[in-house]
Motif scaffolding. Structure first.
Motif, PDB file in Angstrom:
ATOM      1  N   ARG A 191      30.780  52.547  29.882  1.00 23.54           N
ATOM      2  CA  ARG A 191      31.525  53.814  29.957  1.00 23.54           C
ATOM      3  C   ARG A 191      32.665  53.838  28.930  1.00 23.54           C
ATOM      4  O   ARG A 191      32.865  54.833  28.237  1.00 23.54           O
ATOM      5  N   ILE A 192      33.382  52.742  28.828  1.00 22.07           N
ATOM      6  CA  ILE A 192      34.513  52.682  27.898  1.00 22.07           C
ATOM      7  C   ILE A 192      34.036  52.732  26.453  1.00 22.07           C
ATOM      8  O   ILE A 192      34.586  53.451  25.617  1.00 22.07           O
ATOM      9  N   THR A 193      32.996  51.972  26.136  1.00 25.59           N
ATOM     10  CA  THR A 193      32.525  51.942  24.755  1.00 25.59           C
ATOM     11  C   THR A 193      31.823  53.240  24.358  1.00 25.59           C
ATOM     12  O   THR A 193      31.749  53.552  23.172  1.00 25.59           O
ATOM     13  N   MET A 194      31.323  54.008  25.325  1.00 25.52           N
ATOM     14  CA  MET A 194      30.808  55.332  25.001  1.00 25.52           C
ATOM     15  C   MET A 194      31.926  56.205  24.427  1.00 25.52           C
ATOM     16  O   MET A 194      31.725  56.978  23.483  1.00 25.52           O
ATOM     17  N   GLY A 195      33.131  56.060  24.974  1.00 29.99           N
ATOM     18  CA  GLY A 195      34.274  56.777  24.413  1.00 29.99           C
ATOM     19  C   GLY A 195      34.541  56.373  22.979  1.00 29.99           C
ATOM     20  O   GLY A 195      34.843  57.213  22.127  1.00 29.99           O
ATOM     21  N   TRP A 196      34.428  55.080  22.687  1.00 28.36           N
ATOM     22  CA  TRP A 196      34.616  54.629  21.304  1.00 28.36           C
ATOM     23  C   TRP A 196      33.536  55.196  20.391  1.00 28.36           C
ATOM     24  O   TRP A 196      33.808  55.518  19.226  1.00 28.36           O
ATOM     25  N   ALA A 197      32.323  55.306  20.900  1.00 27.00           N
ATOM     26  CA  ALA A 197      31.243  55.870  20.080  1.00 27.00           C
ATOM     27  C   ALA A 197      31.593  57.294  19.636  1.00 27.00           C
ATOM     28  O   ALA A 197      31.350  57.667  18.485  1.00 27.00           O
ATOM     29  N   TRP A 198      32.178  58.075  20.534  1.00 22.96           N
ATOM     30  CA  TRP A 198      32.573  59.435  20.160  1.00 22.96           C
ATOM     31  C   TRP A 198      33.709  59.443  19.146  1.00 22.96           C
ATOM     32  O   TRP A 198      33.789  60.334  18.304  1.00 22.96           O
ATOM     33  N   THR A 199      34.602  58.465  19.205  1.00 24.92           N
ATOM     34  CA  THR A 199      35.703  58.440  18.233  1.00 24.92           C
ATOM     35  C   THR A 199      35.196  58.152  16.827  1.00 24.92           C
ATOM     36  O   THR A 199      35.859  58.507  15.844  1.00 24.92           O
TER      37      THR A 199
END
Length: 272
Positions: A201-209
């Motif tokens: 879940r956290i790294t999905m946020g990084w993918a969007w950044t």
């Protein structure tokens, strides 16, 4: 005469690790979203800032509507979602088994963790010239940038999730004669699953950044590309609209991960 015992006071919502009802939770969540938007609307309406640099919410909303009906917003959103999902899925497919092995075996940790630590500090944008040289300017190049931005972080976080499995579980399995394969499949991976899902879940946020960075690679569509194109012509309403849309899509994905976590691991959400 015996004294009347009063019932224990109901713990307040502000106590440490307190409990909120779903109604209270959504009330605070709505408030947390409303306050920044209200401050934005008040600042833009005050006239203190030139509308070119800070358009109001109404102007941004109007631009998003025109983007939807006139400029293929759905197409831009779909291609950006595809790029993020593909880069993230590739990262997860490689990082999950590798992180599991690093967390389980000290020789593999010693062999790979320093290298992973070394590479993860390199900014993904620095790889753009090499990616364009190796892969050209197609979709694979954009997906690769998102992969580079998320993979190395994900590996280390998964390895740490595995290392945090209680030692008592490992020792109990060894006492019962579990093999290495059984230890990994039945003990380490099973016990670390809730934390690993949180890591995803956290790294999905990084993918969007990394989306805007990925769409620097000769893109002609996508939300990141639209933001970059709008920057050239000072179309700040489009920039704000694109940023907010990325935030909305990311928030929906984040809530999807949270819902899945509650469904798969309900015991980890139980309150004492």
């Amino acid at each position: 005469m015996s004294e009347k015992v009063s019932p224990p006071a109901r713990p307040g919502i502000w106590r440490i690790a307190g409990h909120l009802s779903r109604r209270q939770y959504w009330l605070f969540a709505a408030l947390g979203l409303f306050i920044p938007f209200a401050a934005w609307a008040a600042t833009s309406a005050s006239g203190w800032v030139d509308p070119v640099f800070l358009p109001g919410p109404v102007k941004v909303f109007t631009r998003v509507v025109s983007w939807l009906f006139e400029d293929d917003l759905m197409g831009d959103a779909a291609i950006s979602i595809y790029r993020v999902a593909a880069g993230f899925a590739l990262s997860a497919a490689l990082a999950l088994p590798l992180g599991l092995l690093i967390g389980a075996f000290r020789p593999i940790e010693a062999l790979l963790e320093p290298l992973t630590d070394f590479i993860r500090y390199m900014p993904a944008v620095a790889f753009i010239p090499l990616v364009m040289l190796w892969l050209g300017i197609g979709e694979s190049a954009k997906i690769s940038i998102i992969f580079i931005g998320t993979f190395f972080q994900m590996v280390l976080m998964v390895a740490e999730n595995v290392r945090l499995v209680p030692l008592a579980q490992v020792e109990a399995a060894l006492t019962m004669g579990a093999t290495r394969y059984e230890m990994i499949r039945l003990v380490l991976s099973q016990s670390a699953k809730p934390a690993i899902l949180d890591t995803l879940r956290i790294t999905m946020g990084w993918a969007w950044t990394y989306l805007v960075v990925a769409e620097l690679v000769a893109a002609n569509s996508g939300l990141g590309y639209a933001i970059l194109k709008a920057q050239r012509y000072l179309k700040t309403d489009t920039i704000f609209g694109g940023i907010i849309l990325i935030g909305v899509i990311g928030l929906l994905m984040d809530q999807g991960f949270r819902w899945l976590h509650r469904r798969l691991f309900p015991w980890s959400h139980a309150r004492g």
